[in-house]
Design a protein around this motif. Sequence first.
Motif, short mmCIF file in Angstrom:
data_model
loop_
_atom_site.label_atom_id
_atom_site.label_comp_id
_atom_site.label_asym_id
_atom_site.label_seq_id
_atom_site.Cartn_x
_atom_site.Cartn_y
_atom_site.Cartn_z
N ALA A 10 -11.06 -4.29 -1.04
CA ALA A 10 -9.87 -3.48 -1.34
C ALA A 10 -10.24 -2.02 -1.13
O ALA A 10 -11.37 -1.61 -1.40
N ASN A 11 -9.29 -1.24 -0.66
CA ASN A 11 -9.54 0.18 -0.45
C ASN A 11 -9.21 1.02 -1.67
O ASN A 11 -9.69 2.15 -1.79
N ALA A 12 -8.40 0.47 -2.57
CA ALA A 12 -8.08 1.16 -3.81
C ALA A 12 -7.39 0.18 -4.74
O ALA A 12 -6.84 -0.84 -4.30
N PRO A 48 -6.05 -1.00 5.67
CA PRO A 48 -6.27 -0.64 4.27
C PRO A 48 -5.39 -1.47 3.34
O PRO A 48 -4.20 -1.65 3.59
N ILE A 49 -6.02 -1.99 2.29
CA ILE A 49 -5.31 -2.80 1.30
C ILE A 49 -5.45 -2.13 -0.05
O ILE A 49 -6.56 -1.89 -0.54
N ILE A 50 -4.31 -1.83 -0.64
CA ILE A 50 -4.24 -1.20 -1.95
C ILE A 50 -3.77 -2.26 -2.93
O ILE A 50 -2.67 -2.81 -2.78
N VAL A 51 -4.59 -2.56 -3.91
CA VAL A 51 -4.24 -3.57 -4.91
C VAL A 51 -3.41 -2.91 -6.01
O VAL A 51 -3.77 -1.85 -6.52
N LEU A 52 -2.30 -3.55 -6.34
CA LEU A 52 -1.43 -3.13 -7.44
C LEU A 52 -1.60 -4.13 -8.56
O LEU A 52 -1.44 -5.34 -8.35
#
Length: 154
Positions: free
Chosen positions: A117-119, A96-100
């Motif tokens: 992206a997962n979120a 899972p990759i969460i983009v900030l």
Amino acid sequence: MSDSPPDSSDPHNLLLVEDNPGDARLVEEALSESPPENILHTVSDGDEALDFLYQRDAYADAPRPDIVLLDWNLPGMSGADVLAELSDDPARRVIPIIVLTGSQSETDVVTAYTNCANACITKTGDPDAYITTIRVFEKFWLSVAELPNPNGKW
């Protein structure tokens, strides 16, 4: 290596890809109180992130992260470039990759989700609000969501 699911009480390995030391410090602070103590690995650019994820050079012994927190606006290789490369790799796109992002751009959000992206989490200008947001992320992703087995094959 075991193929059994990890014990939910085991610490999680998180990879933070963040070039801003202040933002990295806020994420560290937000995660510092979580039981069990999670292991936060931090790199500062996209090239370093890929070295970590592909276990190259100085990161030959890096653990497989359970989750990647990826800053969208990185110097050099951008978060978009990192995400696109990982989404093309069947072994790594399950992480899972969460983009900030500090961006309010709808285009950035669409691009992130298009590249698996997962979120997406918006960085706020308020440090306390950002810490709260990271803690909400942590509660969901590390306590509620079922993550891929970190002992699985790359």
